[in-house]
Design a protein around this motif. Structure first.
Motif, PDB file in Angstrom:
ATOM      1  N   ILE A  34       0.850  -1.202   0.000  1.00 50.92           N
ATOM      2  CA  ILE A  34       0.000   0.000   0.000  1.00 50.92           C
ATOM      3  C   ILE A  34       0.882   1.248   0.000  1.00 50.92           C
ATOM      4  CG2 ILE A  34      -1.677   1.338   1.357  1.00 50.92           C
ATOM      5  CD1 ILE A  34      -2.996  -1.092   0.202  1.00 50.92           C
ATOM      6  N   GLY A  35       1.933   1.237   0.794  1.00 48.09           N
ATOM      7  CA  GLY A  35       2.841   2.388   0.862  1.00 48.09           C
ATOM      8  C   GLY A  35       3.471   2.697  -0.483  1.00 48.09           C
ATOM      9  N   GLU A  36       3.909   1.664  -1.196  1.00 46.82           N
ATOM     10  CA  GLU A  36       4.502   1.864  -2.523  1.00 46.82           C
ATOM     11  C   GLU A  36       3.472   2.413  -3.500  1.00 46.82           C
ATOM     12  OE1 GLU A  36       7.828  -1.712  -2.652  1.00 46.82           O
ATOM     13  OE2 GLU A  36       5.728  -2.190  -3.094  1.00 46.82           O
ATOM     14  N   LEU A  37       2.274   1.903  -3.418  1.00 45.34           N
ATOM     15  CA  LEU A  37       1.220   2.363  -4.325  1.00 45.34           C
ATOM     16  C   LEU A  37       0.801   3.794  -4.027  1.00 45.34           C
ATOM     17  CD1 LEU A  37      -1.008  -0.839  -4.424  1.00 45.34           C
ATOM     18  CD2 LEU A  37       0.473   0.015  -6.256  1.00 45.34           C
ATOM     19  N   ALA A  38       0.770   4.151  -2.758  1.00 47.30           N
ATOM     20  CA  ALA A  38       0.296   5.477  -2.353  1.00 47.30           C
ATOM     21  C   ALA A  38       1.338   6.560  -2.579  1.00 47.30           C
ATOM     22  CB  ALA A  38      -0.107   5.454  -0.879  1.00 47.30           C
ATOM     23  N   ALA A  39       2.614   6.204  -2.621  1.00 49.30           N
ATOM     24  CA  ALA A  39       3.702   7.193  -2.681  1.00 49.30           C
ATOM     25  C   ALA A  39       3.540   8.252  -3.772  1.00 49.30           C
ATOM     26  CB  ALA A  39       5.044   6.475  -2.808  1.00 49.30           C
ATOM     27  N   PRO A  40       3.171   7.915  -5.001  1.00 49.10           N
ATOM     28  CA  PRO A  40       3.104   8.958  -6.044  1.00 49.10           C
ATOM     29  C   PRO A  40       1.915   9.916  -5.925  1.00 49.10           C
ATOM     30  CG  PRO A  40       3.063   6.735  -7.026  1.00 49.10           C
ATOM     31  CD  PRO A  40       2.976   6.586  -5.547  1.00 49.10           C
ATOM     32  N   ASP A  42      -0.685  12.621  -4.093  1.00 52.93           N
ATOM     33  CA  ASP A  42      -0.741  13.680  -3.093  1.00 52.93           C
ATOM     34  C   ASP A  42      -2.105  13.637  -2.411  1.00 52.93           C
ATOM     35  OD1 ASP A  42      -0.041  15.900  -1.595  1.00 52.93           O
ATOM     36  OD2 ASP A  42      -0.735  17.316  -3.124  1.00 52.93           O
ATOM     37  N   MET A  43      -2.293  12.599  -1.575  1.00 52.17           N
ATOM     38  CA  MET A  43      -3.545  12.482  -0.828  1.00 52.17           C
ATOM     39  C   MET A  43      -3.271  11.750   0.476  1.00 52.17           C
ATOM     40  SD  MET A  43      -5.783   9.511  -2.816  1.00 52.17           S
ATOM     41  CE  MET A  43      -5.670  10.228  -4.426  1.00 52.17           C
ATOM     42  N   ALA A  44      -4.140  11.965   1.422  1.00 51.07           N
ATOM     43  CA  ALA A  44      -4.008  11.304   2.719  1.00 51.07           C
ATOM     44  C   ALA A  44      -4.220   9.798   2.541  1.00 51.07           C
ATOM     45  CB  ALA A  44      -5.031  11.871   3.699  1.00 51.07           C
ATOM     46  N   LEU A  45      -3.567   9.016   3.363  1.00 49.41           N
ATOM     47  CA  LEU A  45      -3.665   7.562   3.277  1.00 49.41           C
ATOM     48  C   LEU A  45      -5.109   7.058   3.379  1.00 49.41           C
ATOM     49  CD1 LEU A  45      -2.062   5.022   2.780  1.00 49.41           C
ATOM     50  CD2 LEU A  45      -1.714   4.829   5.245  1.00 49.41           C
ATOM     51  N   PRO A  46      -5.944   7.606   4.294  1.00 48.96           N
ATOM     52  CA  PRO A  46      -7.340   7.135   4.331  1.00 48.96           C
ATOM     53  C   PRO A  46      -8.084   7.354   3.008  1.00 48.96           C
ATOM     54  CG  PRO A  46      -6.826   8.301   6.346  1.00 48.96           C
ATOM     55  CD  PRO A  46      -5.657   8.509   5.415  1.00 48.96           C
ATOM     56  N   SER A  47      -7.798   8.449   2.329  1.00 49.08           N
ATOM     57  CA  SER A  47      -8.420   8.696   1.017  1.00 49.08           C
ATOM     58  C   SER A  47      -7.914   7.694  -0.011  1.00 49.08           C
ATOM     59  CB  SER A  47      -8.115  10.110   0.531  1.00 49.08           C
ATOM     60  OG  SER A  47      -8.688  11.050   1.399  1.00 49.08           O
ATOM     61  N   PHE A  48      -6.624   7.416   0.022  1.00 44.91           N
ATOM     62  CA  PHE A  48      -6.053   6.443  -0.908  1.00 44.91           C
ATOM     63  C   PHE A  48      -6.623   5.044  -0.655  1.00 44.91           C
ATOM     64  CE2 PHE A  48      -2.858   3.383  -2.302  1.00 44.91           C
ATOM     65  CZ  PHE A  48      -2.738   3.753  -3.634  1.00 44.91           C
ATOM     66  N   MET A  49      -6.818   4.728   0.617  1.00 43.65           N
ATOM     67  CA  MET A  49      -7.351   3.414   0.981  1.00 43.65           C
ATOM     68  C   MET A  49      -8.764   3.198   0.436  1.00 43.65           C
ATOM     69  SD  MET A  49      -5.094   1.581   2.303  1.00 43.65           S
ATOM     70  CE  MET A  49      -6.154   0.232   2.816  1.00 43.65           C
ATOM     71  N   LYS A  50      -9.534   4.271   0.252  1.00 42.70           N
ATOM     72  CA  LYS A  50     -10.861   4.141  -0.349  1.00 42.70           C
ATOM     73  C   LYS A  50     -10.741   3.605  -1.773  1.00 42.70           C
ATOM     74  CE  LYS A  50     -13.188   7.654   2.372  1.00 42.70           C
ATOM     75  NZ  LYS A  50     -13.883   8.952   2.345  1.00 42.70           N
ATOM     76  N   HIS A  51      -9.712   4.056  -2.493  1.00 39.70           N
ATOM     77  CA  HIS A  51      -9.481   3.554  -3.850  1.00 39.70           C
ATOM     78  C   HIS A  51      -9.099   2.076  -3.819  1.00 39.70           C
ATOM     79  CE1 HIS A  51      -9.832   7.396  -5.887  1.00 39.70           C
ATOM     80  NE2 HIS A  51      -9.049   7.935  -4.965  1.00 39.70           N
ATOM     81  N   ILE A  52      -8.250   1.720  -2.870  1.00 33.64           N
ATOM     82  CA  ILE A  52      -7.818   0.321  -2.742  1.00 33.64           C
ATOM     83  C   ILE A  52      -9.024  -0.567  -2.413  1.00 33.64           C
ATOM     84  CG2 ILE A  52      -6.420  -1.292  -1.370  1.00 33.64           C
ATOM     85  CD1 ILE A  52      -4.806   0.426  -3.362  1.00 33.64           C
ATOM     86  N   ARG A  53      -9.846  -0.125  -1.479  1.00 31.33           N
ATOM     87  CA  ARG A  53     -11.041  -0.897  -1.124  1.00 31.33           C
ATOM     88  C   ARG A  53     -11.988  -1.047  -2.321  1.00 31.33           C
ATOM     89  NH1 ARG A  53     -10.117   1.329   3.892  1.00 31.33           N
ATOM     90  NH2 ARG A  53     -11.317   3.208   3.517  1.00 31.33           N
ATOM     91  N   TYR A  54     -12.142   0.028  -3.081  1.00 28.17           N
ATOM     92  CA  TYR A  54     -13.026  -0.039  -4.240  1.00 28.17           C
ATOM     93  C   TYR A  54     -12.493  -1.044  -5.253  1.00 28.17           C
ATOM     94  CZ  TYR A  54     -16.513   1.290  -7.606  1.00 28.17           C
ATOM     95  OH  TYR A  54     -17.575   1.246  -8.466  1.00 28.17           O
ATOM     96  N   GLY A  67       3.027  -9.705   7.731  1.00 26.80           N
ATOM     97  CA  GLY A  67       3.527  -8.947   8.883  1.00 26.80           C
ATOM     98  C   GLY A  67       2.685  -7.702   9.079  1.00 26.80           C
ATOM     99  N   ARG A  68       3.326  -6.555   9.024  1.00 26.42           N
ATOM    100  CA  ARG A  68       2.608  -5.283   9.185  1.00 26.42           C
ATOM    101  C   ARG A  68       2.323  -4.611   7.848  1.00 26.42           C
ATOM    102  NH1 ARG A  68       5.375  -1.559  13.368  1.00 26.42           N
ATOM    103  NH2 ARG A  68       3.240  -0.860  13.675  1.00 26.42           N
ATOM    104  N   VAL A  69       2.689  -5.288   6.775  1.00 22.91           N
ATOM    105  CA  VAL A  69       2.565  -4.690   5.443  1.00 22.91           C
ATOM    106  C   VAL A  69       1.431  -5.371   4.659  1.00 22.91           C
ATOM    107  CG1 VAL A  69       3.771  -4.282   3.256  1.00 22.91           C
ATOM    108  CG2 VAL A  69       5.042  -4.189   5.419  1.00 22.91           C
TER     109      VAL A  69
END
Length: 120
Positions: A34-40, A42-54, A67-69
């Motif tokens: 998720i961290g690698e995907l979110a890096a490029p 410019d949005m907060a992680l919770p907003s990015f996670m909505k895209h991942i969930r969708y 683990g934790r990743v």
């Protein structure tokens, strides 16, 4: 068609967003966290996670926790669903344009023939 309209709507709605398309493009190169995907982005992680969930809810990606990743991976079958619908549409429109081409060519052939009455 094997897919219901609602499922197909979800497939194309997932593709409608540029962030989700970018995530899918990146995952085409292989699994990523998720961290690698979110890096490029410019949005907060919770907003990015909505895209991942969708993307996960519509079947484009799977996630697993190591683990934790959290690692995301592409589900290639989702492309099959979109491609099947697009292929159906392509066949439909090619048939229509073929009929139009036939009509236009036939009409032009008839209009360019000499009139029988004019030659008598």
């Amino acid at each position: 068609m094997a897919q219901s309209s609602g499922q197909l709507d979800g497939v194309f709605q997932a593709l409608a967003d540029p962030t989700r398309r970018a995530v899918l493009a990146r995952l085409g190169a292989g699994s990523a966290s998720i961290g690698e995907l979110a890096a490029p982005f410019d949005m907060a992680l919770p907003s990015f996670m909505k895209h991942i969930r969708y993307l996960q809810d519509t079947g484009w990606i799977t996630t697993r926790k190591t683990g934790r990743v959290r690692i995301c991976a592409l589900v290639p079958k989702s492309f099959d669903d979109a491609e099947a619908w697009l292929s159906d549409q392509r066949r439909l429109w090619e048939a229509r344009t073929d009929r139009l081409e036939h009509f236009v060519t036939t009409t032009q052939d008839v209009s360019t023939r000499p009139d029988k009455e004019a030659s008598t």
